[in-house]
Design an enzyme around this catalytic site. Structure first.
Site, PDB file in Angstrom:
ATOM      1  N   ASP A 133      -6.948  -1.547  -4.639  1.00  0.00           N
ATOM      2  CA  ASP A 133      -8.013  -1.239  -3.682  1.00  0.00           C
ATOM      3  C   ASP A 133      -8.964  -0.188  -4.248  1.00  0.00           C
ATOM      4  O   ASP A 133     -10.186  -0.280  -4.083  1.00  0.00           O
ATOM      5  CB  ASP A 133      -7.424  -0.724  -2.367  1.00  0.00           C
ATOM      6  CG  ASP A 133      -6.522  -1.728  -1.676  1.00  0.00           C
ATOM      7  OD1 ASP A 133      -6.703  -2.940  -1.883  1.00  0.00           O
ATOM      8  OD2 ASP A 133      -5.629  -1.284  -0.928  1.00  0.00           O
ATOM      9  N   ASP A 172       0.859  -1.188   0.000  1.00  0.00           N
ATOM     10  CA  ASP A 172       0.000   0.000   0.000  1.00  0.00           C
ATOM     11  C   ASP A 172       0.893   1.235   0.000  1.00  0.00           C
ATOM     12  O   ASP A 172       2.000   1.213   0.546  1.00  0.00           O
ATOM     13  CB  ASP A 172      -0.906   0.013   1.233  1.00  0.00           C
ATOM     14  CG  ASP A 172      -1.966  -1.079   1.186  1.00  0.00           C
ATOM     15  OD1 ASP A 172      -2.455  -1.389   0.085  1.00  0.00           O
ATOM     16  OD2 ASP A 172      -2.310  -1.613   2.256  1.00  0.00           O
TER      17      ASP A 172
END
Length: 176
Positions: free
Chosen positions: A156, A137
């Protein structure tokens, strides 16, 4: 002057429907683009940052290299490692089911956009789990350094946009 109507040429490709505009290929292509963008962005961030390093871009947005061994919002991240295989299996099974749905509904554009984004995002994160044991991330939004939304990535984002489009498509269906 009358024009002669052309008949569609038979195809050996079992993923292409006989009716025009119902091909599975564009939807798989969209998912592949999401996977490519996701993986390229993650490779770039891992080459430029060390774990935990942050670069402030604006007053509300940073780039940061973070790892997530769990699912959304680090759900089950503290577990012993079984979650890696569990979430990988969910991503693969969901993607296979999405391919089935795309094949059955390839002419429904909004529905297929939603599914393709979800599948591309799911597979982008599955690749991370298989290669690294965690999801990479790097997008970090925050409010005055007091509240940080959990870091996330392009995969995401694609899943969230796809889910939103899916809801919109269902609401449109209900209205009809």
């Amino acid at each position: 002057m009358a024009t002669k109507k052309r008949s569609a040429a038979p195809t050996a490709n079992k993923f292409v429907s006989k009716s025009s505009g119902n091909s599975l290929v564009p939807w798989l292509g969209l998912a592949a683009i999401i996977i490519l963008l996701d993986q390229l962005s993650k490779i770039t961030v891992t080459k430029l940052f060390t774990y935990g390093e942050t670069l402030s871009i604006t007053s509300f947005f940073n780039l940061v290299l973070a790892y997530n061994k769990g699912a959304a919002f680090s759900f089950l991240a503290a577990e012993s490692g079984w979650q890696r295989y569990f979430f990988t299996a969910i991503g693969v099974v969901a993607s296979l089911f999405i391919i089935y749905l795309l094949k059955q509904n390839a002419g429904q554009r909004l529905f297929c956009w939603a599914l393709s984004l979800i599948m591309g995002g799911a597979l982008g994160n599955v690749i991370d789990r298989l290669l690294y044991g965690h999801v990479i991330d790097f997008l970090d939004f925050h409010y005055k350094e007091l509240y940080h939304f959990p870091a996330f990535n392009i995969a995401d984002s694609a899943i969230c946009i796809g889910a939103g489009l899916f809801i919109l498509d269902e609401l449109r269906r209900v209205k009809k």
